[in-house]
Scaffold this motif. Structure first.
Motif, PDB file in Angstrom:
ATOM      1  N   CYS A 107      -7.247  -7.141  -3.818  1.00  0.00           N
ATOM      2  CA  CYS A 107      -6.023  -6.501  -4.083  1.00  0.00           C
ATOM      3  C   CYS A 107      -5.240  -7.839  -4.214  1.00  0.00           C
ATOM      4  O   CYS A 107      -4.859  -8.489  -3.224  1.00  0.00           O
ATOM      5  CB  CYS A 107      -5.684  -5.486  -3.404  1.00  0.00           C
ATOM      6  SG  CYS A 107      -3.824  -5.058  -3.543  1.00  0.00           S
ATOM      7  N   CYS A 147      -3.177   2.494  -7.190  1.00  0.00           N
ATOM      8  CA  CYS A 147      -3.688   2.727  -5.770  1.00  0.00           C
ATOM      9  C   CYS A 147      -2.823   3.919  -5.369  1.00  0.00           C
ATOM     10  O   CYS A 147      -1.511   3.745  -5.290  1.00  0.00           O
ATOM     11  CB  CYS A 147      -3.436   1.448  -4.890  1.00  0.00           C
ATOM     12  SG  CYS A 147      -4.348   1.694  -3.099  1.00  0.00           S
ATOM     13  N   ILE A 202      -8.298   4.906  -5.247  1.00  0.00           N
ATOM     14  CA  ILE A 202      -8.036   3.977  -6.650  1.00  0.00           C
ATOM     15  C   ILE A 202      -7.922   5.321  -7.838  1.00  0.00           C
ATOM     16  O   ILE A 202      -9.095   5.934  -7.883  1.00  0.00           O
ATOM     17  CB  ILE A 202      -8.972   3.137  -6.856  1.00  0.00           C
ATOM     18  CG1 ILE A 202      -8.849   2.131  -5.512  1.00  0.00           C
ATOM     19  CG2 ILE A 202      -8.758   2.441  -8.175  1.00  0.00           C
ATOM     20  CD1 ILE A 202      -7.304   1.343  -5.619  1.00  0.00           C
ATOM     21  N   CYS A 209       0.749  -1.226  -0.086  1.00  0.00           N
ATOM     22  CA  CYS A 209      -0.076  -0.066   0.061  1.00  0.00           C
ATOM     23  C   CYS A 209       0.769   1.338   0.036  1.00  0.00           C
ATOM     24  O   CYS A 209       1.841   1.387   0.454  1.00  0.00           O
ATOM     25  CB  CYS A 209      -0.964  -0.140   1.260  1.00  0.00           C
ATOM     26  SG  CYS A 209      -1.597  -1.561   1.627  1.00  0.00           S
TER      27      CYS A 209
END
Length: 320
Positions: free
Chosen positions: A229, A289, A294, A215
């Motif tokens: 994901c 991301c 998004i 992330c």
């Protein structure tokens, strides 16, 4: 990414202990059981051989890809000790020592005696002293009392085998009691696998963990409940793998989801490509991301260096 030759030799040596027709039958039974039931237990040494012959190269490729990504993001990480929980045949150990060649201490926790035995046999083939001298402990994740501290703790394909009501408890214990710095959790790249990772991420952030990968932020995950994901790693199939799985292609793609957190701050990436880039005439469409959620971004040929970088990017790549 290349699987270490001494590991490949070890897998082949073990696989040759079983006639090929029986090995094919064992692989088929395990594969069907994993796919259609909740039974993930390897009940004999022969089943352990079947498991490593068709699963170990793919899981090695996944763990290697995750660790390489982490090293690229935080280049100053230089772990001296690794703890692998739910170690199976020791796949994470082999991947970690392929990334960092000066690891001094490796501890592996595994409850299955057959996996420990085959893991030790494979380790004996290694040219790496840390692998040869690794410490194997027979232990059940659900009944861990005391955990040794290590710089990096890896739980690959093991948290998902626990009941959901104990997963957060185990993750909390690994984070607070075992990890000197980094905790990595890897699960299959399925909707269920990602749901485990998503819950783990929430738990760890609530405990003050700093997100490293995949992330670009520590905000609420923007992936909705109808999606998941995940990423993919490609590995060349070994000759024994092609035989036992009747594989026609020379490679295999293994999908996975993961989360990596640290007790220290690390420079966060700006964004990550979460779908295959769509290459069109004169432009490329990227699904990213970002810290703002998004985003679908179009990169045009006129964008110069960014366009060139986009053409060389792939699903899972960091995008700055």
């Amino acid at each position: 990414m290349e699987i270490p030759v001494d590991l490949l030799n070890g897998i082949e040596e073990e696989s040759n202990k079983i006639p090929i027709n029986k090995l094919i039958s064992l692989v088929s039974d395990i594969s069907n059981r994993y796919r259609n039931t909740d039974d993930k237990h390897i009940s004999s040494y022969e089943e352990a051989i079947a498991y490593i012959s068709y699963r170990m190269p793919a899981t090695f490729a996944v763990i290697y890809a995750v660790l390489k990504d982490i090293k690229d993001i935080c280049s100053n990480i230089n772990p001296k000790s690794i703890l692998d929980v739910g170690a199976g045949p020791g796949t994470a150990m082999w991947a970690a020592t392929s990334i960092w060649n000066d690891i001094e201490q490796i501890t592996l926790l595994e409850k299955n005696k057959n996996m420990i035995k085959i893991g030790k046999n494979l380790s004996a083939n290694s040219n790496n002293s840390s692998i040869k001298n690794s410490i194997w402990l027979e232990a059940d994740l659900e009944n861990l009392s005391e955990l040794p501290k290590h710089d990096i703790v890896i739980a690959s394909y093991s948290i998902g085998e626990l009941n959901e009501d104990v997963q957060s408890k185990i993750i909390k214990k690994l984070w607070e009691s075992a990890a000197n710095d980094i905790l990595i959790i890897i699960e299959p790249g399925t909707k269920i696998g990602f749901s485990i990772i998503k819950r783990a991420r929430e738990t760890l952030i609530s405990l003050g963990a700093h997100v490293i990968a995949p992330c670009p932020h520590a905000n609420e995950c923007p992936i909705n409940d109808n999606d998941w994901c995940h990423f993919s790693s490609r590995v060349q199939r070994t000759s024994i793998h092609r035989k036992v799985k009747n594989g026609q292609l020379p490679y295999e793609d293994e999908k996975f989801s993961y989360i990596c957190v640290s007790k220290k701050h690390c420079n966060m990436i700006k964004s990550r490509i979460i779908r295959h880039p769509q290459i069109r005439k004169g432009h490329i469409i990227l699904d990213l991301c970002t810290k703002d959620g998004i985003k679908k971004v179009t990169v045009k040929k006129s964008d110069g260096d960014i366009y060139k970088k986009s053409r060389n990017s792939k699903w899972g790549s960091v995008f700055e």
